[in-house]
Design a protein around this motif. Structure first.
Motif, mmCIF file in Angstrom:
data_model
loop_
_atom_site.group_PDB
_atom_site.id
_atom_site.type_symbol
_atom_site.label_atom_id
_atom_site.label_comp_id
_atom_site.label_asym_id
_atom_site.label_seq_id
_atom_site.Cartn_x
_atom_site.Cartn_y
_atom_site.Cartn_z
ATOM 1 N N ALA A 61 0.817 -1.215 0.000
ATOM 2 C CA ALA A 61 0.000 0.000 0.000
ATOM 3 C C ALA A 61 0.850 1.263 0.000
ATOM 4 O O ALA A 61 0.380 2.337 -0.410
ATOM 5 C CB ALA A 61 -0.933 -0.003 1.203
ATOM 6 N N ASP A 62 2.130 1.145 0.485
ATOM 7 C CA ASP A 62 2.996 2.323 0.545
ATOM 8 C C ASP A 62 3.756 2.578 -0.759
ATOM 9 O O ASP A 62 4.432 3.604 -0.892
ATOM 10 C CB ASP A 62 4.013 2.169 1.684
ATOM 11 C CG ASP A 62 3.352 2.249 3.051
ATOM 12 O OD1 ASP A 62 2.165 2.675 3.093
ATOM 13 O OD2 ASP A 62 3.990 1.873 4.053
ATOM 14 N N ILE A 63 3.716 1.611 -1.673
ATOM 15 C CA ILE A 63 4.461 1.790 -2.928
ATOM 16 C C ILE A 63 3.785 2.872 -3.758
ATOM 17 O O ILE A 63 2.582 2.817 -4.029
ATOM 18 C CB ILE A 63 4.534 0.466 -3.714
ATOM 19 C CG1 ILE A 63 5.268 -0.600 -2.897
ATOM 20 C CG2 ILE A 63 5.226 0.669 -5.065
ATOM 21 C CD1 ILE A 63 5.306 -1.970 -3.553
ATOM 22 N N LYS A 64 4.560 3.863 -4.158
ATOM 23 C CA LYS A 64 4.013 5.011 -4.892
ATOM 24 C C LYS A 64 4.217 4.915 -6.413
ATOM 25 O O LYS A 64 3.412 5.410 -7.179
ATOM 26 C CB LYS A 64 4.666 6.305 -4.398
ATOM 27 C CG LYS A 64 4.544 6.530 -2.908
ATOM 28 C CD LYS A 64 3.084 6.683 -2.500
ATOM 29 C CE LYS A 64 2.960 6.959 -1.007
ATOM 30 N NZ LYS A 64 1.551 7.015 -0.562
ATOM 31 N N GLY A 65 5.334 4.325 -6.839
ATOM 32 C CA GLY A 65 5.592 4.320 -8.277
ATOM 33 C C GLY A 65 6.600 3.265 -8.686
ATOM 34 O O GLY A 65 7.294 2.669 -7.847
ATOM 35 N N LEU A 66 6.664 3.029 -9.986
ATOM 36 C CA LEU A 66 7.603 2.071 -10.576
ATOM 37 C C LEU A 66 8.410 2.797 -11.645
ATOM 38 O O LEU A 66 7.845 3.401 -12.560
ATOM 39 C CB LEU A 66 6.839 0.896 -11.203
ATOM 40 C CG LEU A 66 7.658 -0.108 -12.024
ATOM 41 C CD1 LEU A 66 8.651 -0.844 -11.142
ATOM 42 C CD2 LEU A 66 6.734 -1.106 -12.740
ATOM 43 N N LEU A 67 9.745 2.748 -11.525
ATOM 44 C CA LEU A 67 10.642 3.409 -12.474
ATOM 45 C C LEU A 67 11.489 2.356 -13.186
ATOM 46 O O LEU A 67 11.808 1.310 -12.601
ATOM 47 C CB LEU A 67 11.550 4.402 -11.745
ATOM 48 C CG LEU A 67 10.846 5.466 -10.884
ATOM 49 C CD1 LEU A 67 11.864 6.262 -10.088
ATOM 50 C CD2 LEU A 67 10.013 6.397 -11.762
ATOM 51 N N THR A 68 11.855 2.628 -14.432
ATOM 52 C CA THR A 68 12.693 1.693 -15.186
ATOM 53 C C THR A 68 13.799 2.451 -15.905
ATOM 54 O O THR A 68 13.687 3.663 -16.160
ATOM 55 C CB THR A 68 11.865 0.919 -16.236
ATOM 56 O OG1 THR A 68 11.268 1.851 -17.137
ATOM 57 C CG2 THR A 68 10.772 0.089 -15.593
ATOM 58 N N GLY A 69 14.872 1.693 -16.227
ATOM 59 C CA GLY A 69 15.951 2.247 -17.048
ATOM 60 C C GLY A 69 16.659 3.423 -16.426
ATOM 61 O O GLY A 69 16.936 3.445 -15.215
ATOM 62 N N LYS A 70 16.941 4.442 -17.215
ATOM 63 C CA LYS A 70 17.729 5.596 -16.750
ATOM 64 C C LYS A 70 16.977 6.489 -15.769
ATOM 65 O O LYS A 70 17.575 7.369 -15.146
ATOM 66 C CB LYS A 70 18.189 6.416 -17.946
ATOM 67 C CG LYS A 70 17.068 6.972 -18.791
ATOM 68 C CD LYS A 70 17.623 7.710 -19.996
ATOM 69 C CE LYS A 70 16.490 8.278 -20.862
ATOM 70 N NZ LYS A 70 17.009 8.963 -22.065
ATOM 71 N N ASP A 126 6.600 5.246 0.397
ATOM 72 C CA ASP A 126 6.443 6.185 1.505
ATOM 73 C C ASP A 126 6.553 7.618 1.002
ATOM 74 O O ASP A 126 5.574 8.260 0.701
ATOM 75 C CB ASP A 126 7.469 5.889 2.603
ATOM 76 C CG ASP A 126 7.012 6.482 3.936
ATOM 77 O OD1 ASP A 126 5.837 6.907 4.013
ATOM 78 O OD2 ASP A 126 7.808 6.524 4.871
ATOM 79 N N VAL A 127 7.763 8.099 0.874
ATOM 80 C CA VAL A 127 8.004 9.420 0.301
ATOM 81 C C VAL A 127 8.933 9.244 -0.898
ATOM 82 O O VAL A 127 9.572 8.221 -1.049
ATOM 83 C CB VAL A 127 8.622 10.392 1.332
ATOM 84 C CG1 VAL A 127 7.632 10.759 2.409
ATOM 85 C CG2 VAL A 127 9.878 9.791 1.952
ATOM 86 N N LEU A 141 13.559 1.283 -3.538
ATOM 87 C CA LEU A 141 14.197 -0.032 -3.526
ATOM 88 C C LEU A 141 14.625 -0.306 -4.961
ATOM 89 O O LEU A 141 13.795 -0.335 -5.869
ATOM 90 C CB LEU A 141 13.222 -1.101 -3.035
ATOM 91 C CG LEU A 141 13.793 -2.520 -2.891
ATOM 92 C CD1 LEU A 141 14.906 -2.556 -1.850
ATOM 93 C CD2 LEU A 141 12.682 -3.501 -2.497
ATOM 94 N N ASN A 142 15.940 -0.474 -5.163
ATOM 95 C CA ASN A 142 16.504 -0.549 -6.512
ATOM 96 C C ASN A 142 16.851 -1.991 -6.893
ATOM 97 O O ASN A 142 17.414 -2.732 -6.092
ATOM 98 C CB ASN A 142 17.758 0.321 -6.597
ATOM 99 C CG ASN A 142 17.462 1.766 -6.229
ATOM 100 O OD1 ASN A 142 16.437 2.311 -6.647
ATOM 101 N ND2 ASN A 142 18.334 2.387 -5.434
#
Length: 717
Positions: free
Chosen positions: A597-606, A632-633, A638-639
């Protein structure tokens, strides 16, 4: 008792009588059937009657009666012998109106071979010949006479060679070849038709007609405004070209070129606003075929190494591609070595004796002709092709000579050079009529296309046959679109690159499997949600199993391992460091966790924080495997660096599902397509070999009443 398979249910009608519905026994003699029909209508003399198809002048005989099908409508009419006798008398009547009506009917019924045989037995065809020779009748009667004569002769019962010189002269006169006096258009059409048949029937008649028909007058007939006259004149021209010997044919071609007939056909027939009629299309196809077939001799002739002209052409190719100024100062041995080296660069397999490459027929000398034409007509493009490939690695160079020989053979196959024209063919290339040297000009465009396709496919010598198949497909597909000019062909064929060919092949394969039919596409859309849900569950199950990741330090040194997995209830993401020999660690051993529930977004690559920190230092391979989740903020993340592209797709899809987003990986798209394909094939198993319509059948209107329904209430009472 006749068997059911021999019974045909038909209707027979006659003017002024009620139609009869009968069951025709195919085993019963036709004369007996006609007698029964005549008896039903109280008609005497059944031998004077016969059956015809309704609306068609075709008699039913013992030989064609099996063509009668259930539901056919036949007509009782005069027997062919009686009809022939009546018309034979009618065309000799002193009354002009009776003669005209009789000849008009004769022109119609003469299409039937049974009647034609009866009429010819009465010497009726010679009677028609006398009418033409006397030429005292009106234009209308003469038109019907000539038409009847043509129909009778088409059956091949009487030979064309029996015609008199007077008759031939009269027909030539009517066609407008003896004098230029105006003639009725209908008469001209039929007379041109008769002349065409005469030319094709025998060598003697061909010589007689050729002597009288001047090419000047024939070309004038081609350029009239009337399309029917144009078509018949073109048919006569094709007959003369096909019947002529090679020398005469070349003389006729020279005259046609002098009169710019090809350009006239291109501008006034092909590019005209009205479409080309089927009969004219056939004649244009024949003209194209006969014209191109004069190249057959070169195509069937191998290179003669002792022919100085051919040897000069070979060395001309070499000299046009390479500097040869200092060649004279070299010794013979050194010159031979240099020539062999340069012929190898040109792409000849036998570089010491390149003529051996041109021994194979086809394409024989035609390949040398096309190469030499390209080198002399477009020297810059030729030099660029040769020098560009000479500078490539040996395995990646496109061999000019070998490619040219194979390309010439492909063009000969596509243009059907050497094949006699078909009697029913009508597929001509409009581009042929816009170019004087179509084969050579097509070669010049296509050899450059071949070089372009070679580079697009990153081909090596082992891929030669594959490249040639693609080039053949590019040429065939482009010519099928009927380009009207060489420039248009060039633009279209260059736009049809290798990637486009692959797309077209895929689309055609799907069409062949009927996976692009509208009902199938609709079924796909209905199946998609269910299959996407299946993929989502698989992704979440995979996250629950977990994956081992490697940490990469700032010093670019791989060190510790860590493991991450999703809790069975999909609410927590557990992770922690593990030893290298650890396999599928229990969820309790992973010390850290992040609430989903605390996960805000998903990023990929650069866009990932750990990639930004080492900007410019990471390889593309690492960038393609990197992803991060922010929680959270915004500062906390987490990479990850996935061990493989498959794991990257599984985790990014799974995390997208947890975040309520659509999955977007290429792995998901591939799996969805596979699942859809399998499901569609299973659903369509019962419809194998059944064509699927593009749209649903129309729902019929409701009946005006429902009285056909059984009323059960009355039974119950």
């Amino acid at each position: 008792m006749p068997q059911q398979k021999d019974i045909v249910r038909i209707a027979i009608q006659m003017p002024g009588a009620l139609p009869q519905l009968i069951q025709l026994d195919q085993k019963k003699p036709l004369s007996a059937v006609i007698k029964e029909v005549c008896d039903s209508w109280n008609l005497p003399g059944p031998e004077n009657y016969a059956l015809q198809y309704d609306g068609v002048q075709m008699y039913i005989t013992e030989s064609n009666r099996l063509d009668i099908k259930n539901g056919c409508i036949l007509r009782l009419t005069k027997a062919p012998g009686r009809c022939a006798d009546d018309l034979h008398k009618g065309i000799q009547s002193s009354d002009g109106g009776v003669r005209c009506d009789s000849l008009k009917e004769l022109a119609s019924v003469s299409r039937d071979v049974t009647f034609a045989q009866e009429f010819i037995n009465l010497d009726g065809h010679n009677l028609l010949v006398k009418i033409v020779e006397d030429s005292r009748e009106s234009n209308q009667i003469m038109t019907h006479t000539l038409t009847s004569f043509t129909e009778l002769m088409d059956h091949g019962i009487v030979s064309w060679e029996n015609l008199s010189a007077v008759f031939i002269k009269k027909v030539l006169n009517i066609a407008g070849f003896v004098n230029s006096s105006s003639t009725d258009v209908s008469m001209q059409q039929v007379s041109l038709d008769i002349l065409e048949n005469m030319v094709l029937s025998s060598r003697q008649l061909f010589l007689q007609v050729k002597q009288e028909v001047t090419m000047e007058r024939l070309v004038a007939h081609l350029q009239v405004a009337n399309q029917q006259i144009q078509t018949k004149a073109m048919a006569l021209l094709m007959a003369l070209l096909q019947a002529a010997e090679d020398a005469d044919r070349q003389e006729m071609f020279a005259f046609l070129n002098k009169k710019n007939v090809r350009q006239y056909i291109y501008k006034d027939i092909i590019l005209s606003s009205s479409p080309v009629q089927d009969e004219m299309a056939h004649h244009l196809y024949v003209l194209q075929s006969v014209t191109l077939n004069h190249l057959e001799t070169r195509m069937r002739t191998p290179l003669d190494c002792y022919c100085q002209e051919q040897r000069d052409a070979l060395h001309g190719l070499r000299q046009a591609a390479f500097e040869t100024d200092s060649e004279n100062s070299l010794s013979n041995e050194r010159r031979r070595s240099l020539c062999a080296k340069e012929f190898k660069k040109l792409g000849f397999s036998n570089n010491s004796n390149p003529g051996q490459d041109l021994v194979r027929t086809p394409p024989g000398l035609l390949a040398l002709d096309t190469m030499f034409y390209f080198a002399t007509r477009y020297p810059d493009a030729y030099s660029r092709f040769v020098l560009e490939n000479s500078s490539r690695e040996d395995k990646h160079e496109c061999p000019f000579a070998r490619s040219s020989i194979q390309l010439t053979l492909i063009l000969c196959e596509i243009l059907r050079i050497g094949d006699p024209p078909s009697e029913t063919g009508s597929s001509f290339h409009p581009i042929f009529f816009s170019q004087d040297r179509l084969l050579e000009e097509l070669f010049c465009v296509c050899i450059q296309l071949l070089n372009k396709t070679w580079k697009e496919m990153r081909a090596t010598q082992e891929d030669f046959d594959k490249v040639m198949q693609v080039v053949k497909e590019q040429i065939t597909r482009t010519l099928a679109s009927k380009p009207t000019s060489l420039e248009l062909f060039k633009n279209k064929v260059n736009a049809l690159n290798y990637s486009e060919i692959l797309k077209l092949r895929q689309t055609e394969r799907l069409h062949q499997e009927e996976t692009l039919a509208p009902p199938v596409l609709e079924l796909k859309e209905r199946l998609k949600p269910e299959l996407l849900e299946l993929i989502r569950q698989q992704r979440l199950n995979r996250l629950c199993q977990g994956t081992m990741f490697r940490k990469i330090s700032s010093r670019r040194r791989q060190d510790k391992l860590w493991y991450c997995r999703l809790s069975p209830n999909h609410k927590m993401l557990h992770y922690g460091d593990v030893e290298e020999d650890a396999e599928n660690p229990a969820i309790e051993t992973l010390q850290d966790k992040i609430p989903v529930a605390d996960i805000k977004g998903l990023l990929t690559g650069k866009d990932c924080p750990h990639m930004k920190e080492n900007k410019g230092k990471q390889t593309k391979e690492v960038l393609d495997l990197a992803f991060s989740i922010t929680y959270d903020v915004e500062e906390c993340s987490l990479n990850f660096i996935a061990p493989s592209r498959t794991d990257f797709c599984l985790w990014t899809d799974g995390l997208s599902v947890l975040l309520g987003r659509d999955m977007s990986s290429e792995s998901m798209r591939s799996e969805l397509e596979i699942l859809l394909s399998m499901e569609i094939k299973l659903r369509l198993l019962d419809l194998e070999n059944v064509p699927i319509p593009d749209s649903a059948p129309a729902v019929p209107k409701p009946p005006s009443n429902y009285h056909f329904c059984y009323d059960f209430s009355q039974t119950e009472q």
